[in-house]
Each structure stands twice: as C-alpha cells, then as structure tokens.
Design a protein around this motif. Structure first.
Motif, PDB file in Angstrom:
ATOM      1  N   GLU A  33       0.836  -1.202   0.000  1.00 31.21           N
ATOM      2  CA  GLU A  33       0.000   0.000   0.000  1.00 31.21           C
ATOM      3  C   GLU A  33       0.871   1.251   0.000  1.00 31.21           C
ATOM      4  N   PRO A  34       0.438   2.296  -0.707  1.00 29.28           N
ATOM      5  CA  PRO A  34       1.109   3.587  -0.530  1.00 29.28           C
ATOM      6  C   PRO A  34       0.779   4.132   0.849  1.00 29.28           C
ATOM      7  N   THR A  35       1.606   5.010   1.349  1.00 32.70           N
ATOM      8  CA  THR A  35       1.415   5.562   2.693  1.00 32.70           C
ATOM      9  C   THR A  35       1.235   7.062   2.617  1.00 32.70           C
ATOM     10  N   VAL A  36       0.310   7.579   3.405  1.00 33.88           N
ATOM     11  CA  VAL A  36       0.169   9.023   3.576  1.00 33.88           C
ATOM     12  C   VAL A  36       0.385   9.348   5.045  1.00 33.88           C
ATOM     13  N   ILE A  37       1.275  10.303   5.287  1.00 35.21           N
ATOM     14  CA  ILE A  37       1.530  10.800   6.640  1.00 35.21           C
ATOM     15  C   ILE A  37       0.828  12.140   6.768  1.00 35.21           C
ATOM     16  N   LEU A  38      -0.171  12.173   7.614  1.00 34.60           N
ATOM     17  CA  LEU A  38      -0.958  13.385   7.837  1.00 34.60           C
ATOM     18  C   LEU A  38      -0.416  14.074   9.080  1.00 34.60           C
ATOM     19  N   ALA A  39       0.289  15.172   8.861  1.00 35.09           N
ATOM     20  CA  ALA A  39       1.014  15.824   9.951  1.00 35.09           C
ATOM     21  C   ALA A  39       0.313  17.110  10.371  1.00 35.09           C
ATOM     22  N   ARG A  40      -0.108  17.150  11.613  1.00 36.17           N
ATOM     23  CA  ARG A  40      -0.726  18.368  12.152  1.00 36.17           C
ATOM     24  C   ARG A  40       0.383  19.371  12.467  1.00 36.17           C
ATOM     25  N   THR A  41       0.345  20.502  11.786  1.00 33.67           N
ATOM     26  CA  THR A  41       1.386  21.518  11.973  1.00 33.67           C
ATOM     27  C   THR A  41       0.747  22.883  12.189  1.00 33.67           C
TER      28      THR A  41
END
Length: 617
Positions: free
Chosen positions: A231-239
């Motif tokens: 699977e591709p990965t998405v990193i959802l970063a709260r900034t």
C-alpha cells in the motif's frame, strides 16, 4: 532515537525555519510561514530517511523528493544548504533575477526533477515516478511527495490517490503538511486529520496521523511508511503555519509574505545556525539496461487502401517500442480507439493504463520522462484539454513528453461536438517550445511518430478517426518544421494550405479547379509548429494569396500558424481562412465538413471568389 539525536533534529528544524525567514526577508517576498510549518518534516526526511547522491542526481537508485507545495521553496532551499548542496550566499539570492532559486522550484536546480507550484500536481507526478521505479527501472528507490492541505481540494490529487492505491505503490509516501490555513483563511477541513485519513483509506492507502512538530514521531512515521508493503502511505502531519514565532504562529493573513520583523523572529527562533547533515547515499542496484534495435516502421502502399492515421500511429508506436526499450505508452482507457492498444499486445510491461483520468495520464508521463523514459500518452484530442495545466507545467519542467490526440475535428462524425477536438492545435501551439504535428496519411504518420521520440519538450501528434488515402510512399521523409508542396506550377493563382483531412479536400478541390482552368498550389502543412516559413513565403511570393483550410476553430490553429511566417516585418500576403466557425452536431463526416465550409466544394468556391476578385482589381 536517543535524546541527543532528537535534540539535533529539532535544532535542524529550527535552522530551516530561520533560513526560510532570512531568504524571504532578503527577497522581500515569498512564503515564509508555509515553510516554517514544514520545517520539522523536511529536517527529519533529509537527515535520516532520504537516500540521495547530490553528486549524481540522475541515478535511478536515488530516492525522489517532490515539493508539491512549491510555494514553500524556502524550506527546500534551506535543506539543500544544510546538505551542503548550495551555499548560504546562494540561498540569499532567492527570487532574484538570474538566480536558480526561483520562487517555486524548477529543474534549473539539478536536484529538482519537476517544476511545482501549480498545486495538485506533485502527487500525480510522484505516481508516475513510483511506477517508473517499480515497473521500469526496478529499483528500490522511494518517492516522497510533500503536499499542503489546501491542495487536497484539487481533483488531480484524488486521481493520483486512486491510481496509487490501485497499483499498490508501496514505494510512494505522501507527506501532508496540515497547517490548517490556506491563502485566504482556513482550509476546508482545518486540523481534522481524520477527515483526510478517511479519504485516503478509501483509496487503499495506509494512513498515519502525527504531530508534525514532534521529530521523534515524524521519524517513526517515516520508518513505518518505508516498512509498509502493498500500500502507498500518507503521513498526515498536524502543523502550525508560522511555527516558532508568536506573531505568526497559526495566524491568518500572513500567507505569501515575508515576516515583518524578521530579525526579531530569528532571535525568537534561536538565531542563525550552520548545521550540516550528511544525506544518505543510495545502496541499491542501478536500473535495468534498455535494449536498442533496428527500427522497422510499417509500410503502406501509395494509392492503396485508405488507412486511418490513428491506425498508423498505433502500428508505428508498436514498431518503435520493439526498436527502443525506453519507449513507454500511457492510455486513458481509450486505447482501442487511439490504437495505443496495439503497443500493449507487444510490450505489456511498458504499457500503463490510467483509465479516465487525463490529469493523472499526463502527470505520469511527466514523471516517467523526468526519469529518462520516452513516454507516449494518448487519448481523444478533446480530452487533453482537461490536462492543460499539467502540459503547461511540463514545459516549465523541460521534460520531453509525447502526447497524441485522436478523433480530432468535425471529421469524426456522428459522435457529436463533445468528442470533437477543435481547440487542441491552439492549446498546444501556445505551449513554450512545443512541437505540433498533424499528418494526413499513414506513411507520414508512421514517420512522424518515430520523429517525436527524439524531440525535446512537449510534442503533440494529431490523428484522425476515418480512413484517408495514402498519398506518400513509405520511403518519403518528413522533417519537423517542414511541409510538402503537393501541387505547383508557374500559373498558380492561389495557394491552398491544409493539414490532416483538409489536405485531401484541398487536393480534390485542386483537381476540380484545374478542369476549369484555375491552377492552385497545394501545401500539406504537417508541421504546424514549427512552421515551414520558407515554403510559405515562396508560395506567397508566387501566388500572392494564401487560403488556409483547417478542421479546427479559426483561433490559434493553422491560419495563425501560417501568419507566423510573416511576423518578421516583411509584407503580409492576402490570407483567407476556412475553419470550423459553427457549433457542429452529429452527422456523416462529409456532411459536417460541408456544413463547416471546409470540404472540397467549399474550398473550390472560395478559390473562385478569390480569383474573380483578383481579376476585378
């Protein structure tokens, strides 16, 4: 990571913020706050996870990094400085004339693969690069794409998300800098990471939610992405936009502006630093070798059966694929119509299906071209208009891509106006340093298809649906920038200029007029851009009047291309244009050509009028 490593990464993040503030302050413009939110994400990636040889940027083993949120270029350039790729002096040339550090990244910088800044393009191009690594180069390189949360409103992002999930691109990681604020205020979902996660998960992505300013958590997220299979990965970063400076942090109205008190902000961030990092070099094997062989193009008998130029394209492309292992074909679920499917049967390992997603289709071609492959992407001419921004950005990226539009003009007949490409020549002629080709028979199409493989920049080939007479022999040569004079004589009164279908209409009209004692010159303007200025000027000098005939709207097509031959200050000849000026409907091709006023009968009538007016004068 131990405490010291975490401290060092946090300090690097602060350095990237400081340098972003400094660069934008020196330029007096730029996106400081958008860079500050992404600083920790960038620091951890460059210092611990990116595998890249800055001395050999073309190596297929290198990881690829695309800054899709290209307005945050200061943080990218700051990372290049930390890696020792550029100096601090060069960093301070940001956005100045003559500097390679443009406001948004371009491949003028050797470590930038593609231009970004038109939002929503980085991830689709990254899909093309990930496919290249996995299925073409067959290396273990990873593709990292940093997106902003605002650009997740773009439909092209979700075309890419679905394609990546469908193809199980586990070598692709999207890093989303969710800083909550767009240009004019809050984004659609703000800091609701779950809202984004649900969408990506629905497309088959592995999702990770993280505090984008916790360097330890970021490091763990990158490790998890690299170890995720299938699977591709998405990193959802709260900034926080403008992170680290009280006057800017999470505040609206500061987008795209340098900080008002840059010196105070630098002090608040801990001052100027000069940390140097050693980016890991790749250790994987180089890409597989690509074969080369003798090109044997299809040959069609002059005067034989009629052949559609789309058929000749498919057969020529297949032959080209046999001769050159670098040629790849991309389809938008119309390969049976464009005839690109001929290639798929002979070279399935180099054939890519993108379904009805024209933005992703062109973006993948850009990604593959940036990695040294020779892509041919085809769909109906009308539908390429949906990907115009990707084509425009491909020119800025200076990549060589070949686009083929079939079913062009009213000549396609019963399908009606929604399927008729009558704007495409204008669109492609306007692209910087593009090549626009429009063949009229099978042998010409085969030759031009092969010629495209060696051209720089964006090249466009326009093909037709219906069969056309074969008027050239299989050994005839066709050079980009050339044309063919098919009828000429000392008594020529008018020059008729066509391309594609209208060449045959012009020849038929010339035969009728010859029987009436009116001689006309006929030119096949198969190279619409660059145009054959010398031949056109000679024709104008000999006949005094040019009549262009095109299965295309009047604006921006063949008529305007011909006019370009006389923009050097010399006298402009009399120029009359026949083009599609009405809104066509469904009908037989011959009916629609007649209704548009571009068939043989209409051409003959126009010539008669021109000759009569010349006699009166």
């Amino acid at each position: 990571m131990n405490h010291d490593e975490i401290t060092e990464l946090a300090e690097l993040g602060q350095q990237l913020r400081v340098d972003s503030v400094r660069a934008t302050a020196a330029a007096g413009s730029g996106h400081a706050t958008s860079s500050m939110s992404a600083a920790d994400l960038t620091a951890v990636l460059f210092a611990r996870h990116l595998r890249y040889d800055f001395e050999n940027p073309e190596s297929p083993s290198n990881d690829r990094f695309i800054l899709s949120k290209g307005h945050a270029s200061p943080v990218l350039y700051a990372a290049y400085k930390a890696a020792g790729a550029i100096t601090d002096d060069e960093l301070m040339t940001f956005r100045t004339y003559g500097s390679r550090l443009d406001g948004h990244p371009t491949p003028r910088i050797p470590w930038v693969d593609v231009a970004t800044g038109s939002l929503g393009q980085g991830l689709p191009v990254g899909v093309g690069m990930a496919l290249t690594a996995k299925r073409l180069d067959r290396t273990d390189c990873r593709v990292w794409v940093m997106c902003g949360d605002s650009e997740l409103a773009e439909g092209s992002i979700w075309e890419a998300a679905e394609q990546a999930g469908y193809d199980h691109l586990d070598n692709l990681t999207a890093i989303v800098d969710v800083n909550r604020l767009g240009q004019r205020g809050p984004t659609r979902h703000g800091h609701d990471l779950d809202a984004y996660a649900r969408r990506f998960h629905a497309f088959g992505w592995h999702t990770i939610e993280v505090d984008g300013h916790d360097v330890g958590a970021i490091d763990a997220a990158y490790q998890e992405a690299a170890s995720t299979a299938g699977e591709p990965t998405v990193i959802l970063a709260r900034t926080l936009k403008g992170k680290g400076v009280a006057a800017t942090e999470d505040r609206e109205g500061l987008h795209g502006k340098p900080l008002k008190d840059s010196e105070g902000a630098i002090r608040e961030l801990g001052g100027v630093r000069n940390i140097r990092i050693q980016v890991q070099r790749p250790t994987g094997a180089e890409a597989l070798a690509r074969h080369e062989g003798r090109l044997e193009l299809p040959r069609y008998d002059k005067g034989g059966d009629e052949v559609a130029t789309r058929n000749a394209f498919g057969e020529a492309l297949t032959a080209l694929g046999s001769a050159r292992g670098d040629v790849v074909t991309l389809d938008g679920e119309v390969g049976d119509s464009t005839r690109a499917e001929f290639f798929s049967k002979e070279h399935p390992d180099r054939y890519f299906e993108f379904f009805i997603a024209e933005q992703q289709l062109v973006a993948a071609a850009v990604g593959m071209a940036a990695r040294g492959w020779t892509p041919y992407a085809s769909t109906f001419a009308a539908f390429l208009t949906r990907a115009h921004d990707f084509i425009r950005m491909a020119a800025i990226s200076d990549v060589a891509i070949n686009l083929v539009g079939s079913h062009a003009g009213v000549e396609i007949g019963e399908d009606g106006p929604s399927q008729m490409g009558v704007e495409d020549l204008s669109m492609f002629r306007a692209i910087h340093k593009s090549t626009v080709l429009y063949p009229c028979d099978a042998n010409q199409t085969a030759r031009l298809t092969a010629e495209m493989a060696g051209l720089p920049g964006v090249s466009y080939l326009r093909t037709s649906r219906s069969g056309m007479p074969v008027i050239y022999g299989p050994d005839e040569e066709f050079h980009v920038g050339g044309s063919k004079v098919l009828r000429s004589g000392d008594a020529d009164r008018v020059t008729v200029i066509g391309a594609g279908q209208t060449v045959h209409e012009a020849l038929a009209a010339a035969d009728v007029l010859a029987g009436e004692g009116v001689d006309v010159r006929v030119i096949d303007l198969y190279s619409v851009k660059p145009v054959d200025r010398r031949t056109l000027r000679e024709a104008a000098s000999a006949t005094g009047c040019l009549l262009t005939v095109e299965d295309h709207h009047e604006e921006g097509g063949i008529g305007d291309a011909v006019l370009d031959a006389f923009h050097d200050g010399r006298p402009t000849p009399r120029l009359v244009r026949l083009a599609v000026r009405m809104m066509p409907g469904s009908g037989k091709p011959e009916e629609l050509l007649r209704a548009a006023g571009i068939d043989a009968e209409s051409i003959a009538a126009a010539v008669r009028l021109l000759v009569e007016e010349a006699v009166v004068r």
